[in-house]
Design a protein around this motif. Structure first.
Motif, PDB file in Angstrom:
ATOM      1  N   VAL A  70       2.757  -3.044 -11.253  1.00 38.76           N
ATOM      2  CA  VAL A  70       3.755  -3.911 -10.613  1.00 38.76           C
ATOM      3  C   VAL A  70       3.300  -4.335  -9.222  1.00 38.76           C
ATOM      4  N   GLY A  71       1.993  -4.253  -8.973  1.00 35.57           N
ATOM      5  CA  GLY A  71       1.447  -4.842  -7.764  1.00 35.57           C
ATOM      6  C   GLY A  71       1.242  -3.937  -6.583  1.00 35.57           C
ATOM      7  N   CYS A  72       1.341  -2.622  -6.756  1.00 35.38           N
ATOM      8  CA  CYS A  72       1.128  -1.705  -5.641  1.00 35.38           C
ATOM      9  C   CYS A  72      -0.314  -1.196  -5.629  1.00 35.38           C
ATOM     10  N   ASP A  73      -0.863  -1.023  -4.440  1.00 33.56           N
ATOM     11  CA  ASP A  73      -2.166  -0.386  -4.255  1.00 33.56           C
ATOM     12  C   ASP A  73      -1.896   1.064  -3.883  1.00 33.56           C
ATOM     13  N   VAL A  74      -2.143   1.985  -4.823  1.00 37.68           N
ATOM     14  CA  VAL A  74      -1.732   3.377  -4.659  1.00 37.68           C
ATOM     15  C   VAL A  74      -2.953   4.267  -4.427  1.00 37.68           C
ATOM     16  N   ARG A  75      -2.860   5.114  -3.428  1.00 33.42           N
ATOM     17  CA  ARG A  75      -3.822   6.187  -3.228  1.00 33.42           C
ATOM     18  C   ARG A  75      -3.062   7.503  -3.175  1.00 33.42           C
ATOM     19  N   VAL A  76      -3.761   8.591  -3.431  1.00 32.40           N
ATOM     20  CA  VAL A  76      -3.109   9.900  -3.463  1.00 32.40           C
ATOM     21  C   VAL A  76      -3.781  10.829  -2.461  1.00 32.40           C
ATOM     22  N   VAL A  77      -2.996  11.753  -1.926  1.00 29.33           N
ATOM     23  CA  VAL A  77      -3.536  12.817  -1.094  1.00 29.33           C
ATOM     24  C   VAL A  77      -3.134  14.138  -1.734  1.00 29.33           C
ATOM     25  N   LEU A  78      -4.112  15.043  -1.846  1.00 29.76           N
ATOM     26  CA  LEU A  78      -3.932  16.280  -2.614  1.00 29.76           C
ATOM     27  C   LEU A  78      -4.591  17.451  -1.897  1.00 29.76           C
ATOM     28  N   PRO A  79      -4.100  18.681  -2.151  1.00 33.30           N
ATOM     29  CA  PRO A  79      -4.821  19.864  -1.660  1.00 33.30           C
ATOM     30  C   PRO A  79      -6.138  20.011  -2.416  1.00 33.30           C
ATOM     31  N   GLY A  80      -7.112  20.626  -1.767  1.00 39.89           N
ATOM     32  CA  GLY A  80      -8.428  20.763  -2.386  1.00 39.89           C
ATOM     33  C   GLY A  80      -8.537  21.928  -3.342  1.00 39.89           C
ATOM     34  N   PHE A  81      -7.661  21.975  -4.344  1.00 42.69           N
ATOM     35  CA  PHE A  81      -7.819  22.979  -5.390  1.00 42.69           C
ATOM     36  C   PHE A  81      -9.115  22.688  -6.145  1.00 42.69           C
ATOM     37  N   PRO A  82      -9.779  23.709  -6.656  1.00 41.80           N
ATOM     38  CA  PRO A  82     -11.092  23.502  -7.281  1.00 41.80           C
ATOM     39  C   PRO A  82     -11.108  22.422  -8.352  1.00 41.80           C
ATOM     40  N   ALA A  83     -10.099  22.370  -9.215  1.00 44.71           N
ATOM     41  CA  ALA A  83     -10.085  21.377 -10.293  1.00 44.71           C
ATOM     42  C   ALA A  83     -10.007  19.959  -9.749  1.00 44.71           C
ATOM     43  N   ILE A  84      -9.357  19.792  -8.608  1.00 45.61           N
ATOM     44  CA  ILE A  84      -9.239  18.464  -8.006  1.00 45.61           C
ATOM     45  C   ILE A  84     -10.543  18.063  -7.327  1.00 45.61           C
ATOM     46  N   LEU A  85     -11.136  18.985  -6.565  1.00 48.02           N
ATOM     47  CA  LEU A  85     -12.410  18.682  -5.919  1.00 48.02           C
ATOM     48  C   LEU A  85     -13.495  18.389  -6.950  1.00 48.02           C
ATOM     49  N   ALA A  86     -13.455  19.108  -8.081  1.00 46.67           N
ATOM     50  CA  ALA A  86     -14.476  18.907  -9.109  1.00 46.67           C
ATOM     51  C   ALA A  86     -14.410  17.518  -9.721  1.00 46.67           C
ATOM     52  N   ASN A 139       0.845  -1.194   0.000  1.00 44.24           N
ATOM     53  CA  ASN A 139       0.000   0.000   0.000  1.00 44.24           C
ATOM     54  C   ASN A 139       0.884   1.249   0.000  1.00 44.24           C
ATOM     55  N   VAL A 140       0.683   2.109  -0.996  1.00 46.06           N
ATOM     56  CA  VAL A 140       1.524   3.297  -1.170  1.00 46.06           C
ATOM     57  C   VAL A 140       0.642   4.535  -1.201  1.00 46.06           C
ATOM     58  N   LEU A 141       0.967   5.523  -0.373  1.00 44.89           N
ATOM     59  CA  LEU A 141       0.279   6.808  -0.375  1.00 44.89           C
ATOM     60  C   LEU A 141       1.166   7.835  -1.051  1.00 44.89           C
ATOM     61  N   GLN A 142       0.690   8.412  -2.162  1.00 43.25           N
ATOM     62  CA  GLN A 142       1.443   9.436  -2.883  1.00 43.25           C
ATOM     63  C   GLN A 142       0.972  10.818  -2.440  1.00 43.25           C
ATOM     64  N   VAL A 143       1.933  11.686  -2.124  1.00 38.00           N
ATOM     65  CA  VAL A 143       1.642  13.029  -1.632  1.00 38.00           C
ATOM     66  C   VAL A 143       2.212  14.046  -2.616  1.00 38.00           C
ATOM     67  N   SER A 144       1.350  14.876  -3.204  1.00 40.21           N
ATOM     68  CA  SER A 144       1.838  15.875  -4.166  1.00 40.21           C
ATOM     69  C   SER A 144       0.876  17.043  -4.232  1.00 40.21           C
ATOM     70  N   ALA A 145       1.366  18.166  -4.729  1.00 40.47           N
ATOM     71  CA  ALA A 145       0.533  19.367  -4.868  1.00 40.47           C
ATOM     72  C   ALA A 145      -0.200  19.408  -6.194  1.00 40.47           C
ATOM     73  N   GLU A 146       0.315  18.697  -7.209  1.00 38.74           N
ATOM     74  CA  GLU A 146      -0.267  18.724  -8.552  1.00 38.74           C
ATOM     75  C   GLU A 146      -0.453  17.299  -9.048  1.00 38.74           C
ATOM     76  N   ILE A 147      -1.354  17.155 -10.019  1.00 35.63           N
ATOM     77  CA  ILE A 147      -1.510  15.855 -10.661  1.00 35.63           C
ATOM     78  C   ILE A 147      -2.147  16.076 -12.032  1.00 35.63           C
ATOM     79  N   PHE A 148      -1.472  15.584 -13.071  1.00 34.07           N
ATOM     80  CA  PHE A 148      -1.988  15.720 -14.440  1.00 34.07           C
ATOM     81  C   PHE A 148      -3.073  14.672 -14.679  1.00 34.07           C
ATOM     82  N   PRO A 149      -4.148  15.004 -15.382  1.00 36.24           N
ATOM     83  CA  PRO A 149      -4.415  16.247 -16.111  1.00 36.24           C
ATOM     84  C   PRO A 149      -5.242  17.269 -15.336  1.00 36.24           C
ATOM     85  N   LEU A 150      -5.436  17.063 -14.052  1.00 33.67           N
ATOM     86  CA  LEU A 150      -6.322  17.951 -13.298  1.00 33.67           C
ATOM     87  C   LEU A 150      -5.681  19.284 -12.973  1.00 33.67           C
ATOM     88  N   LEU A 151      -4.404  19.264 -12.643  1.00 37.16           N
ATOM     89  CA  LEU A 151      -3.708  20.494 -12.249  1.00 37.16           C
ATOM     90  C   LEU A 151      -2.244  20.342 -12.603  1.00 37.16           C
TER      91      LEU A 151
END
Length: 482
Positions: free
Chosen positions: A33-49, A2-14
């Motif tokens: 390659v067998g990882c269960d990945v989730r992401v945590v992001l700031p609630g910029f409008p494009a991401i929340l939408a 289980n992998v948690l990715q932490v970033s401020a941006e993510i294409f194509p949303l921001l």
């Protein structure tokens, strides 16, 4: 895993640069390659939408007292599970994620991105009772405090490993020491062996000091940042951590960057049939008011306009490029003086130079589709994706031999041509004369079309995909957890 990715941006949303391309592609690559990945992001409008089927996982109080919600759901566009920080006061603003409409950093950026790391640390510490990360992978200074927060949280029976990826060491997230008291870290963290950096707070340094392992985005850059020339003040720290530092070359998402399927191109093409590329070039020349000539080499620039990118060298060498019959098309935004100088060149040479200030994803694809050569003369370049996009689209990269540029581009010297390794043009000395000599080699090869086509085809068939990089990340995660 289980992998948690932490970033401020993510294409194509921001997206403001290559960071978003990587964080947008990496989750799917790791899943392969067998990882269960989730992401945590700031609630910029494009991401929340884009967040579907969301609910409030938790209501929390930030270290400085503000109430916030952590929403959990699924990003529709990326088909990835996500945690998003819902606090409109911090994230629902005009301008870029980091700057206002006047290109000034927001005064509370320390809060906006400390909160991203703080929430990631809460998730690592069991905030979601139904999913527990084994590895937290944070990207660049915006997420640099993650491993610091995790270091000072109470110990649990489950040890969660931390990985911090440096995309560009020059952007360091440096803030006034007064900001430290709002971060919720203990006093001992503000020290040389901590987040303190020449009397200030550096989010980048927090990641470099506290993470279990540091990665950079190319093997050569991993070596370069341990030197005073490219260490940006962190070279001593990085040398002490050299055993926990590695370079994993970035890759290209073939579902986004593929001339055979790219919806932004006026005509698709592939290495077996390049007629579409000639058509893309003619269409762009006509649209921009350039002289429509198939035998005029078209040089492309898609870049931030900053000193780092070496674009003053392009300005100095532009007369030589035009004298040889070349053309230049540029898309970018950045320093006002560089914008003005390039616009002046376009006004002076309207049939040979086109400049568009700003960023337009679709137009960037069209430049790669049309250009014969992509210029990337960076002073330093952690990895660079532009040269990889050029290779994919049959636009031979012309680069300065640094960082990831050195790891991906092989010069068209006689010996490299004979060994069938050449895929572009490389210069060593960072000056206009060296760039002009590399341009001269590009013109000379372009005049020998059979050889040009062989080099171009070789570049287009390189494996620049994510599978190898994903395997390397997964192996690193496994090692840390073991």
């Amino acid at each position: 895993m289980n992998v948690l990715q932490v970033s401020a941006e993510i294409f194509p949303l921001l997206k403001t640069g290559g960071l978003a391309d990587i964080t947008g592609a990496l989750p799917a690559a790791l899943r392969s390659v067998g990882c269960d990945v989730r992401v945590v992001l700031p609630g910029f409008p494009a991401i929340l939408a884009d967040l579907s089927d969301s609910w409030v996982l938790a209501e929390l109080t930030a270290p400085w007292g503000e109430r916030l919600q952590v929403r959990q759901g699924r990003l529709r566009t990326l088909a990835v599970d996500a945690y998003v920080i819902d606090l409109a006061h911090l994230y629902a603003r005009p301008g870029s994620p980091y700057e206002d409409a006047w290109r000034q950093p927001y005064a509370d950026n320390h809060r906006r991105f400390a909160l991203l790391s703080w929430v990631a640390a809460q998730l690592a510490h069991g905030l979601d009772a139904h999913w527990q990360p084994q590895v937290v992978h944070s990207h660049d200074w915006h997420a640099g405090l993650t491993s610091a927060y995790m270091t000072f949280m109470p110990l649990t029976s489950l040890r969660v490993a931390t990985v911090f990826t440096v995309h560009n060491l020059a952007y360091q997230g440096v803030f006034s020491p007064a900001c430290f008291y709002e971060l919720g870290l203990p006093y001992e963290a503000f020290a040389v062996n901590g987040v303190e950096f020449y009397g200030q707070v550096s989010f980048m340094k927090a990641g470099l000091y506290y993470a279990d392992h540091i990665t950079t985005v190319s093997p050569t850059y991993a070596k370069e940042i341990q030197t005073p020339q490219q260490g940006c003040g962190f070279d001593g720290l990085l040398r002490t951590r050299s055993s926990s530092l590695s370079g994993i070359l970035n890759a290209v998402d073939d579902t986004v960057w593929n001339p055979a399927t790219d919806p932004h191109l006026p005509s698709p093409y592939q290495v077996q049939d390049m007629a579409g590329k000639a058509y893309c070039k003619a269409v762009l020349q006509q649209e921009l008011g350039l002289t429509v000539k198939s035998d005029a080499p078209l040089f492309g620039v898609v870049s931030r306009l900053t000193d780092q990118k070496g674009l003053h060298l392009v300005l100095d060498a532009l007369d030589a490029l035009l004298a040889r019959g070349g053309q230049l098309v540029l898309l970018g935004t950045g320093d006002a003086h560089l914008e003005a100088l390039f616009k002046a060149q376009a006004a002076q040479h309207p049939n040979a130079v086109s400049v568009r200030i700003g960023y337009d994803e679709a137009y960037a694809h069209r430049i790669f589709g049309a250009a014969d050569v992509i210029l990337v003369p960076s002073r330093f370049e952690p990895c660079g994706l532009t040269q990889m996009y050029g290779l994919k689209y049959g636009s031979l990269p012309l680069v300065h031999r640094v960082g990831g540029l050195a790891d991906t581009v092989v010069d068209c010297s006689l010996e490299n041509m004979a060994e069938e390794r050449a895929n572009g043009f490389v210069f060593d000395d960072f000056n206009p004369q060296a760039l002009e000599r590399a341009m001269a080699r590009a013109f000379a090869l372009y005049a020998r079309q059979p050889e040009w086509e062989a080099v171009r085809g070789r570049g287009m068939q390189q494996d620049l995909g994510w599978y190898s990089a994903a395997q390397q990340y997964a192996a690193r995660y496994q090692h840390l957890c073991a």
